[in-house]
Design an enzyme around this catalytic site. Structure first.
Site, PDB file in Angstrom:
ATOM      1  N   ASP A 164      -7.155   6.265  12.423  1.00  0.00           N
ATOM      2  CA  ASP A 164      -5.752   6.655  12.270  1.00  0.00           C
ATOM      3  C   ASP A 164      -5.579   7.938  11.472  1.00  0.00           C
ATOM      4  O   ASP A 164      -4.660   8.716  11.729  1.00  0.00           O
ATOM      5  CB  ASP A 164      -4.947   5.523  11.635  1.00  0.00           C
ATOM      6  CG  ASP A 164      -4.565   4.451  12.645  1.00  0.00           C
ATOM      7  OD1 ASP A 164      -4.586   4.753  13.850  1.00  0.00           O
ATOM      8  OD2 ASP A 164      -4.244   3.327  12.223  1.00  0.00           O
TER       9      ASP A 164
ATOM     10  N   ASP B 154       0.820  -1.213   0.000  1.00  0.00           N
ATOM     11  CA  ASP B 154       0.000   0.000   0.000  1.00  0.00           C
ATOM     12  C   ASP B 154       0.854   1.264   0.000  1.00  0.00           C
ATOM     13  O   ASP B 154       0.616   2.185  -0.787  1.00  0.00           O
ATOM     14  CB  ASP B 154      -0.946   0.018   1.208  1.00  0.00           C
ATOM     15  CG  ASP B 154      -2.067  -0.998   1.066  1.00  0.00           C
ATOM     16  OD1 ASP B 154      -2.061  -1.761   0.074  1.00  0.00           O
ATOM     17  OD2 ASP B 154      -2.961  -1.031   1.935  1.00  0.00           O
TER      18      ASP B 154
ATOM     19  N   ARG C 175       0.566   6.490  17.095  1.00  0.00           N
ATOM     20  CA  ARG C 175       0.371   7.456  16.002  1.00  0.00           C
ATOM     21  C   ARG C 175       0.965   8.834  16.287  1.00  0.00           C
ATOM     22  O   ARG C 175       1.564   9.439  15.397  1.00  0.00           O
ATOM     23  CB  ARG C 175      -1.117   7.566  15.642  1.00  0.00           C
ATOM     24  CG  ARG C 175      -1.759   6.290  15.105  1.00  0.00           C
ATOM     25  CD  ARG C 175      -0.826   5.448  14.304  1.00  0.00           C
ATOM     26  NE  ARG C 175      -1.483   4.355  13.593  1.00  0.00           N
ATOM     27  CZ  ARG C 175      -0.856   3.294  13.150  1.00  0.00           C
ATOM     28  NH1 ARG C 175       0.445   3.150  13.374  1.00  0.00           N
ATOM     29  NH2 ARG C 175      -1.500   2.351  12.494  1.00  0.00           N
TER      30      ARG C 175
ATOM     31  N   SER D 272      -6.617  -7.282   8.607  1.00  0.00           N
ATOM     32  CA  SER D 272      -5.779  -6.096   8.562  1.00  0.00           C
ATOM     33  C   SER D 272      -5.084  -6.008   9.912  1.00  0.00           C
ATOM     34  O   SER D 272      -5.744  -6.032  10.953  1.00  0.00           O
ATOM     35  CB  SER D 272      -6.641  -4.853   8.323  1.00  0.00           C
ATOM     36  OG  SER D 272      -5.871  -3.684   8.455  1.00  0.00           O
TER      37      SER D 272
END
Length: 411
Positions: free
Chosen positions: A128, A17, A99, A188
């Protein structure tokens, strides 16, 4: 209309990705791309990302690979655990807390390299994107943010793979079946030193039990050792500093606790959580070391914190956890709560003894030279420090308002 940018710092894992995003940024924005790969203890080699970036035309001086495990645990995980943070009663915030650090490093690199934009690979459905972008804009309000998943039309695995083929991007075999056709991973996943998460496909039906093969870190409780194991965590100022008397760095402590937790099947959860963007999502998580730390921290606090201090601190947990989950780590309100929480940790020190056995963490002992526990006062045997007759007046004064109300209303 796309904003013109000259240089963009991409959060780059080296996977399919983000490799597609890298090429897409070059094509769509005609921008010079700088890659940043964070080693957060995710358990995979990060150095191959360097070669993948080079293969995609990135200059060597524009490739940043940083080991930030110690900073992650010391400055992000430990402060969060001082608060006993837990979202909606179960989630230990493993993805959420990583994050803001990634965002901080991207902005630092952007400032160093004179970049005018940053980019991430989070989708337009998840949390996110919010966490990254609140971090970016809080640290540099003038930065341009590029979120490809909100711009492009590559909204399926087939389209992504077709784009990769068209642009000569190497596709790992895990993304293809034996005939070379697109295949979709059943989950995922996101991992760092604190946890690994699983979402998607099979898990999207909340009645589907997770397959045992899904769990990558831990033994199942059923297959965990039949022998219990004892460990002792040492604390100072609310942070763990040692295991079984051996002092260790923050990241080493968490890594060691992960090994204990994985061995004994500790830290698996299966939850449906409320995302900040409005939908519910089902996720499974393994947080072995964090589960042990939360139990131990509450145990050492139980003997070191004053009652009202402890109760007021507990009242902050839901709000503090929500702020981290929603991406407000760099907000003044989180910093205000952190300052209050850290003040409570001044005397939180000592040792906690734990028993690990088949998915369970039991506190079996705690000690501190700052303990407020008084055996002399608490004993059921005869003592010379507590006059039980004093309780009568205490009860009457506390009952007075109810007595007055009762006489007025119970007729």
């Amino acid at each position: 209309m796309k904003k013109e940018v000259k240089k963009v710092v991409l959060a780059y894992s080296g996977g399919l990705d983000t490799s597609i995003i890298l090429k897409w940024l070059q094509d769509e924005y005609k921008a010079e791309v700088i890659t940043f790969t964070a080693d957060l203890g995710q358990g995979e080699e990060v150095e191959p990302a360097r070669q993948k970036a080079l293969d995609n035309g990135i200059k060597p001086e524009n490739i940043f690979i940083l080991d930030i495990q110690e900073e992650f645990v010391k400055d992000y995980v430990f402060p969060m655990f001082r608060a006993n943070a837990i979202y909606e009663g179960e989630y230990l915030l493993g993805t959420s807390i990583a994050r803001p650090l990634i965002a901080k490093k991207q902005i630092e690199i952007a400032n160093k390299m004179g970049a005018d934009a940053v980019s991430h690979g989070a989708t337009g459905k998840g949390n996110d994107q919010v966490r990254f972008e609140l971090g970016y804009l809080g640290l540099n309000p003038d930065i341009t943010v590029i979120a490809p998943w909100r711009e492009w039309d590559l909204n399926s695995r087939e389209k992504l793979l077709a784009y990769a083929r068209e642009h000569g991007i190497k596709i790992d075999q895990k993304h293809l079946d034996k005939d070379g056709n697109p295949t979709v991973s059943p989950y995922s996943m996101d991992a760092n030193l604190l946890h690994i998460s699983y979402e998607g496909l099979h898990l999207e039906n909340p009645m589907n039990e997770p397959e045992e093969s899904m769990w990558l870190w831990s033994s199942s409780p059923e297959n965990a050792p039949d022998e219990k194991e004892y460990i002792t965590l040492g604390y100072k100022n609310g942070d763990p500093i040692s295991i079984n008397g051996e002092e260790m760095s923050p990241a080493t402590i968490l890594r060691t606790l992960n090994a204990y937790g994985n061995k004994h099947g500790i830290g698996r959860i299966d939850i449906v959580e409320n995302r900040f963007v409005g939908m519910k999502a089902r996720g499974c998580y393994e947080t072995p070391g964090g589960t042990i730390m939360l139990k131990a921290h509450r145990a050492i606090e139980s003997i070191c914190l004053d009652r009202e201090e402890a109760h007021m601190k507990d009242g902050m947990i839901a709000k503090y956890s929500e702020l981290i989950y929603n991406g407000f780590w760099f907000s003044p309100e989180r910093e205000m709560l952190q300052a209050a929480i850290d003040t409570t940790q001044k005397y939180v020190q000592g040792n906690v003894k734990l028993k690990l056995y088949k998915g369970n963490v039991e506190v079996v002992g705690r000690e501190s030279d700052m303990s407020l526990y008084s055996e002399e006062h608490s004993t059921f045997e005869e003592d010379e420090v507590y006059n039980q007759k004093d309780a009568e007046g205490f009860i009457k004064l506390n009952a007075l308002r109810r007595i007055i109300a009762g006489k007025k209303r119970n007729h």
